[in-house]
Enzyme design. Structure first.
Site, mmCIF file in Angstrom:
data_model
loop_
_atom_site.group_PDB
_atom_site.id
_atom_site.type_symbol
_atom_site.label_atom_id
_atom_site.label_comp_id
_atom_site.label_asym_id
_atom_site.label_seq_id
_atom_site.Cartn_x
_atom_site.Cartn_y
_atom_site.Cartn_z
ATOM 1 N N GLY A 40 0.854 -1.174 0.000
ATOM 2 C CA GLY A 40 0.000 0.000 0.000
ATOM 3 C C GLY A 40 0.892 1.225 0.000
ATOM 4 O O GLY A 40 2.063 1.142 0.356
ATOM 5 N N ASN A 42 2.224 5.127 1.128
ATOM 6 C CA ASN A 42 2.469 5.714 2.448
ATOM 7 C C ASN A 42 1.139 6.204 2.987
ATOM 8 O O ASN A 42 0.418 6.927 2.314
ATOM 9 C CB ASN A 42 3.423 6.916 2.369
ATOM 10 C CG ASN A 42 4.835 6.534 1.917
ATOM 11 O OD1 ASN A 42 5.434 7.216 1.103
ATOM 12 N ND2 ASN A 42 5.355 5.451 2.431
ATOM 13 N N GLY A 43 0.800 5.798 4.208
ATOM 14 C CA GLY A 43 -0.456 6.252 4.793
ATOM 15 C C GLY A 43 -1.638 5.348 4.501
ATOM 16 O O GLY A 43 -2.770 5.685 4.821
ATOM 17 N N LYS A 46 -0.728 0.226 6.325
ATOM 18 C CA LYS A 46 0.000 -1.039 6.414
ATOM 19 C C LYS A 46 0.953 -1.092 7.611
ATOM 20 O O LYS A 46 1.098 -2.141 8.235
ATOM 21 C CB LYS A 46 0.713 -1.363 5.097
ATOM 22 C CG LYS A 46 1.738 -0.357 4.647
ATOM 23 C CD LYS A 46 2.186 -0.686 3.229
ATOM 24 C CE LYS A 46 3.438 0.077 2.816
ATOM 25 N NZ LYS A 46 3.349 1.530 2.959
ATOM 26 N N SER A 47 1.570 0.034 7.956
ATOM 27 C CA SER A 47 2.464 0.011 9.111
ATOM 28 C C SER A 47 1.688 -0.042 10.427
ATOM 29 O O SER A 47 2.140 -0.637 11.406
ATOM 30 C CB SER A 47 3.392 1.228 9.111
ATOM 31 O OG SER A 47 4.395 1.038 8.157
ATOM 32 N N GLU A 166 8.673 -2.667 6.098
ATOM 33 C CA GLU A 166 9.456 -1.896 5.122
ATOM 34 C C GLU A 166 10.947 -2.071 5.364
ATOM 35 O O GLU A 166 11.723 -1.117 5.288
ATOM 36 C CB GLU A 166 9.071 -0.412 5.186
ATOM 37 C CG GLU A 166 7.607 -0.216 4.844
ATOM 38 C CD GLU A 166 7.296 1.202 4.401
ATOM 39 O OE1 GLU A 166 8.170 1.813 3.780
ATOM 40 O OE2 GLU A 166 6.187 1.664 4.675
#
Lengths: 279, 289
Positions: A40, A42-43, A46-47, A166
């Protein structure tokens, strides 16, 4: 049917002072022994997902089960023993002054006896091919090497699941390849479940299954072939199309017939070679 | 503004037991308006070269000419402020350098330091924000409340607000997602063209070097080992591979294909479109023969 090792059920999460949900009603299973890529922009959430999976944050709604245990404030310490994480920045996760100290750190924290510790440190460094570097200091290592040491530190604790958040995004192409290759070997060797969170679709192409996140929701789930047939849609989602897909597309436009939508570079080369033989 | 490095050598911690030679006999010409990519491994000396471009480091030997200003090795050089104002460096992960309470204060910090009036600096901050694709509503926010991508852009805006003639970019897209990467690279390219900036890009990405650069410089172990246009550089791909460097994906694919097919195309192709046309031609020619 494979066993599900992690289950997310209607999970929602919102950071303090943010209007939007970082994750919105997300449900899916992760199966034992698979390599799952969560991709996905950034934002996309996923993190956040990675943080929820090992209890760095707790969902406001829904539930997460890991190896049959419901994740909660009480169970978190047991669950963290089962999940190892490798983060993005190689320089932020080196805690020891030498490679072997770094790998030993987690073992010391878990009170592993010394003899066993020495053995585990060596074993896990051998697995990531860093056993020649036992006494090296971190600043002598490349980014890819540091990440491999981080992976060894996780392996030494013998988790069932490893999450790469990441973990290759700050590495040069060579370092990236080293890390991905290491993970691939580990996966073949034993039944480790790998969750790689990434925006690199070349990396995701090697996974067994891909989940595409968008705006905090699961947008699509499927094999690399299924996901890459989304084509332009991936670009609209802030992602990219793997090189071999772009190349295949260009060949199709020029009138060369190809057997399937997603071909790896090797497959594509072979296919072109065959098509010449048939002409 | 032209920059020229002539036989530049730099030693870290000179005259101590820890002395180490970082770069040696480096000569690079950077004429006004050029887009140059510098490629090399970690430790090849490219960051050392980069810091000479605005006199953050001064050569141990050799000469660095930055516009009118000449910086000679082994001499005390003064009045470097003017030079630094004209050469803006966007370091790796520039968002780590954000420090002010608000985005506006952060962006105007640089210009104010170089003696620009507050009114002018604020005007520039607005222009710079627009250039990096952010809206004015973010001016009063704390830079630390922004997303990673926004922080990166604010940090870049801080460099643009100094209105440099030369822009030096050290891996400006590391850690960004594919869309962010493309947006940032396209933005720099547009600025490069619109303002006739000289742009020096330090990168691992052979794709970016092939796509944007007029000239590519390859560094290895502190020395310049190769210079040329992207076509020249990538038409000797095996040499690059021997140096442990990558080639663009398209070139790599062409090499694989040539090997499998046991043939050679007339030249190295740098875009997917060119390569697929060349291969399709070759295949259909195969039918006739």
């Amino acid at each position: 049917m494979k066993e599900s090792i992690v289950t997310l059920k209607e999970v929602s999460f919102q950071y303090d002072l943010q209007e939007r949900y970082a994750l919105n009603n997300v449900s899916f299973n992760i199966y034992e022994g698979e390599w799952l890529a969560i991709v996905g922009h950034n934002g996309s959430g996923k993190s956040t997902m990675a943080k929820l999976l090992n209890g760095l944050q707790f969902p406001q709604e829904g539930e997460i089960t890991v190896c049959g245990t419901l994740l909660s404030e009480e169970s978190i310490w047991d669950i963290r023993r089962k999940i190892g994480m490798v983060f993005q920045n190689p320089d932020n996760q080196f805690v020891g002054t030498t490679v072997q100290d770094d790998v030993a750190f987690g073992l010391e924290n878990n009170g592993i006896p010394r003899e066993e510790m020495v053995q585990r440190v060596e074993d896990s460094l051998r697995k990531v091919k860093m056993d020649k570097f036992l006494h090296q200091e971190p600043h002598h290592l490349s980014g890819g090497q540091k990440q491999r040491v981080a992976i060894a530190g996780v392996l030494a604790l013998r988790p069932s699941i490893i999450i790469l958040d990441e973990a290759t995004s700050m590495l040069d192409p060579r370092g990236r390849e080293e890390v991905v290759e290491t993970v691939r070997l580990l996966k073949e060797e034993k039944s480790l479940t790998v969750i790689s969170i990434t925006h690199d679709l070349e990396e995701a192409a090697k996974a067994d299954r891909i989940i595409v996140m968008n705006k905090g929701e699961v947008f699509r789930e499927g094999t690399p072939e299924e996901i890459f047939s989304m084509d332009e849609q991936l670009i609209q989602l802030g992602l990219d199309i793997p090189f071999s897909v772009k190349m295949s597309k260009a060949f199709r436009q020029k009138g060369i017939e190809l057997s399937k939508h997603y071909l790896s570079e090797e497959e594509l080369v072979t296919e072109l070679w065959t098509s010449r033989c048939n002409m | 503004m032209d920059i020229s490095l002539q036989h530049v050598e730099y030693r870290y911690q000179a005259n101590t037991p820890f002395e180490s030679l970082a770069i040696e006999d480096v000569s690079i010409e950077i004429p006004t308006g050029i887009y140059m990519a510098i490629i090399g491994h970690t430790g090849s000396g490219k960051s050392t070269v980069l810091q000479h471009l605005n006199a953050l480091l001064q050569p141990s030997k050799g000469t660095v000419k930055i516009g009118e200003h000449e910086i000679k090795g082994g001499q005390k050089n003064k009045n470097l402020k003017k030079v630094r104002q004209r050469v803006g460096i966007v370091f790796q992960f520039p968002e780590h350098q954000l420090f002010e309470e608000t985005v506006e204060k952060d962006i105007i910090f640089g210009p104010l330091n170089f003696g620009v009036s507050e009114i002018e600096a604020k005007k520039r901050a607005r222009i710079a924000l627009k250039q990096v694709g952010l809206g004015e509503e973010i001016l009063e926010k704390s830079p630390f409340d922004l997303s990673g991508g926004q922080m990166r852009r604010v940090a870049i805006a801080g460099v643009l607000a100094m209105e440099p003639d030369v822009l030096v970019l050290d891996e400006p897209t590391a850690g960004l997602d594919p869309r962010g990467r493309k947006e940032v690279m396209d933005m720099f390219y547009a600025l490069h063209k619109d303002r006739n900036l000289s742009t020096i890009l330090v990168t691992h990405s052979m794709e970016d070097a092939a796509r944007y650069a007029d000239q590519i410089v390859i560094m290895q172990q502190g020395k310049v080992v190769k210079k040329g246009t992207p076509e020249e550089i990538f038409s000797a791909p095996t040499e690059l591979v021997q140096m442990g460097l990558d080639v663009p994906e398209v070139v790599r694919f062409q090499l694989k294909l040539e090997e499998k097919m046991g043939m050679k195309l007339e030249k190295i192709h740098l875009t997917i479109d060119e390569l697929s046309s060349a291969v399709t031609d070759q295949l259909s020619r195969g039918v006739r023969s």
